[in-house]
Design an enzyme around this catalytic site. Structure first.
Site, PDB file in Angstrom:
ATOM      1  CB  CYS A 290      -1.129  -0.015   1.057  1.00 50.39           C
ATOM      2  SG  CYS A 290      -0.232   0.102   2.791  1.00 50.39           S
TER       3      CYS A 290
ATOM      4  CG  ASN B 297       4.052  -1.851   5.355  1.00 48.31           C
ATOM      5  OD1 ASN B 297       5.182  -2.171   5.712  1.00 48.31           O
ATOM      6  ND2 ASN B 297       3.202  -2.597   5.337  1.00 48.31           N
TER       7      ASN B 297
ATOM      8  CB  CYS C  81      -3.951   2.043   6.909  1.00 44.03           C
ATOM      9  SG  CYS C  81      -3.711   3.369   7.903  1.00 44.03           S
ATOM     10  NE  ARG C  82      -4.596   1.467   1.633  1.00 41.22           N
ATOM     11  CZ  ARG C  82      -4.399   2.200   0.564  1.00 41.22           C
ATOM     12  NH1 ARG C  82      -5.286   2.149  -0.464  1.00 41.22           N
ATOM     13  NH2 ARG C  82      -3.133   3.170   0.561  1.00 41.22           N
ATOM     14  CB  SER C  83      -0.057  -3.365   2.879  1.00 41.07           C
ATOM     15  OG  SER C  83       0.822  -2.510   3.478  1.00 41.07           O
TER      16      SER C  83
ATOM     17  CG  ASP D  70      -5.288   5.882   2.264  1.00 42.85           C
ATOM     18  OD1 ASP D  70      -5.288   5.499   3.535  1.00 42.85           O
ATOM     19  OD2 ASP D  70      -4.253   6.779   1.753  1.00 42.85           O
TER      20      ASP D  70
HETATM   21  P1  4NP Z   1      -1.855   2.929   4.061  1.00 40.08           P
HETATM   22  O1  4NP Z   1      -2.614   4.301   4.454  1.00 40.08           O
HETATM   23  O2  4NP Z   1      -1.358   3.216   2.765  1.00 40.08           O
HETATM   24  O3  4NP Z   1      -2.986   1.986   3.981  1.00 40.08           O
HETATM   25  O4  4NP Z   1      -0.974   2.508   5.025  1.00 40.08           O
HETATM   26  C1  4NP Z   1      -1.927   5.538   4.630  1.00 40.08           C
HETATM   27  C2  4NP Z   1      -1.025   5.616   5.752  1.00 40.08           C
HETATM   28  C3  4NP Z   1      -0.430   6.937   5.911  1.00 40.08           C
HETATM   29  C4  4NP Z   1      -0.775   7.707   5.028  1.00 40.08           C
HETATM   30  C5  4NP Z   1      -1.459   7.784   3.840  1.00 40.08           C
HETATM   31  C6  4NP Z   1      -2.055   6.454   3.696  1.00 40.08           C
HETATM   32  N1  4NP Z   1       0.089   9.027   4.864  1.00 40.08           N
HETATM   33  O5  4NP Z   1      -0.148   9.880   4.244  1.00 40.08           O
HETATM   34  O6  4NP Z   1       0.840   9.244   5.772  1.00 40.08           O
END
Ligand code: 4NP
Length: 164
Positions: free
Chosen positions: A14, A17, A19-21, A128
């Protein structure tokens, strides 16, 4: 005598790394194991903002309510991952695009979208949830993300089981 097939190496990808992955990683590991498919599963992000950090507490909480523990630390995708993994599963089209930019010409890994395996919306993005979803489920969309990931991981594992 034939040697056993090596374990399938799967990387969930993702942006951050956190939230989703990490959730996808835990679900892919659980579902592949349940299907009897030998596999090693890891996760990474295309971005570097959260490197070394644990999973977002909202992801950890939704995982916990489903009996999963997220204990990895965020890391960034590297060119080496395209050699070290057989399958890289991106959460959304942007992650897929960014991964393609990094892929070496002799990449071994095949690149996919996680929801290629979601019968409810094949090929759609896993949204996201970092800034909170409009489809609030009490955990700001994380439960909805969990359900998408679970459906996809189950269908992915079933397909790999048939391919074994
Ligand atoms: P992820 O979510 O890609 O599912 O881990 C996010 C985590 C952090 C950010 C964006 C999306 N960020 O902008 O910091």
């Amino acid at each position: 005598m034939t040697s056993p097939t090596p374990p399938l190496r799967v990387l969930a990808l993702c942006l951050g790394n956190i939230c989703r992955s990490p959730l996808a990683e835990a679900l892919l590991r659980r579902e592949l194991e349940a299907a009897g498919v030998r596999a090693t599963v890891d996760s990474a992000g295309t971005g570097d903002w959260h490197v070394g950090r644990p999973a977002d507490p909202r992801s950890a909480e939704v995982a916990r309510t489903h009996g999963l523990v997220l204990n990895g630390r965020a890391r960034q995708l590297t060119a080496q991952d395209f050699t070290d993994f057989d399958v890289i599963v991106a959460m959304d089209a942007q992650n897929l695009h960014d991964a393609r930019q990094l892929a070496p010409v002799d990449a071994r890994a095949s690149l996919h979208l996680m929801r290629e395996w979601d019968a409810q919306a094949p090929g759609a993005d896993v949204p996201d949830p970092y800034y909170g979803g409009s489809d609030s489920d009490g955990l700001g969309g994380f439960e909805t993300v969990y359900a998408m990931l679970e459906r996809s991981a189950q269908a992915f594992a079933a397909q790999r089981k048939r391919a074994d």
